[in-house]
Design a protein around this motif. Structure first.
Motif: not given
Length: 211
Positions: A143, A165, A170, A174, A176, A188, A192-194, A205, A209
């Motif tokens: 993460l 990315i 990726k 992930k 955050m 979004d 981002a994943d979160a 979170k 994840l």
């Protein structure tokens, strides 16, 4: 009251001066070091995080609880199997380039560590490629947390996510994101994943994840 319960209670209430003695008492009583860590301290920090999210406690109480846990972990470390602290993997965190704020980031780092991750803190004003270098240098990292506390550094956060990315990271991690001006919609939009609004939510979170 069991010794582990006493340890949990001390962490939850931020009894910094008592925690080392209580952890030692639990060890002397024959309690399993991993149980002291997981049921006692990490369990207590989950309660603290939930209370913080519910506005029952605030940043100072949360910081004291995290500091208490940290002191307790120091007593435990020699008794733990090597991977127990940081057993959930590594978590790279930093405040993005152009942003010098660190209080929020530090609080998230403490909570993430309390949730069982090994935290690699890159500090503040972190260039996007430094995040990438850190990910590549830690192939077991799962993460990345990036924060922007100013509206003027939201573009820098966007660039950081895109750089991670584009570097092909990726598949490994992930991402955050968080910070005062950041929203779920913005997270979004930038890929981002979160997104989480506070440190307590970030810890919860992070665990989901990697589970």
């Amino acid at each position: 009251m069991s010794k582990i319960k006493e340890v949990a209670n001390a962490v939850e209430l931020g009894k910094v001066k008592l925690i080392e003695g209580l952890v030692q008492e639990a060890l002397d009583a024959g309690d399993d070091p991993n149980a002291i860590l997981n049921e006692g301290m990490i369990g207590a920090m989950s309660v603290v995080g939930a209370k913080f999210q519910a506005n029952e406690i605030f940043v100072p109480e949360m910081l004291v609880a995290a500091k208490t846990m940290k002191k307790g972990v120091e007593v435990l470390k020699p008794h733990l199997a090597g991977d127990s602290v940081g057993k959930r993997g590594k978590y790279i965190i930093g405040t993005v380039a152009g942003d010098l704020h660190d209080i929020g980031k530090n609080l998230v780092a403490l909570m993430i560590e309390s949730a069982g991750f090994e935290v690699i803190d890159l500090g503040v004003d972190v260039p996007a490629d430094k995040f990438v270098q850190a990910v590549k240098a830690n192939p077991d990292c799962k993460l990345v947390g990036a924060s922007a506390l100013l509206t003027t550094t939201m573009d820098s956060l966007k660039n950081t996510v895109q750089t991670i990315i584009d570097a092909g990271c990726k598949e490994q991690v992930k991402i955050m994101v968080g910070g005062a001006p950041i929203t779920q919609a913005f997270a979004d939009e930038i890929g981002a994943d979160a997104y989480t609004p506070d440190a307590g939510a970030a810890a919860v979170k992070a665990v989901t994840l990697v589970s």
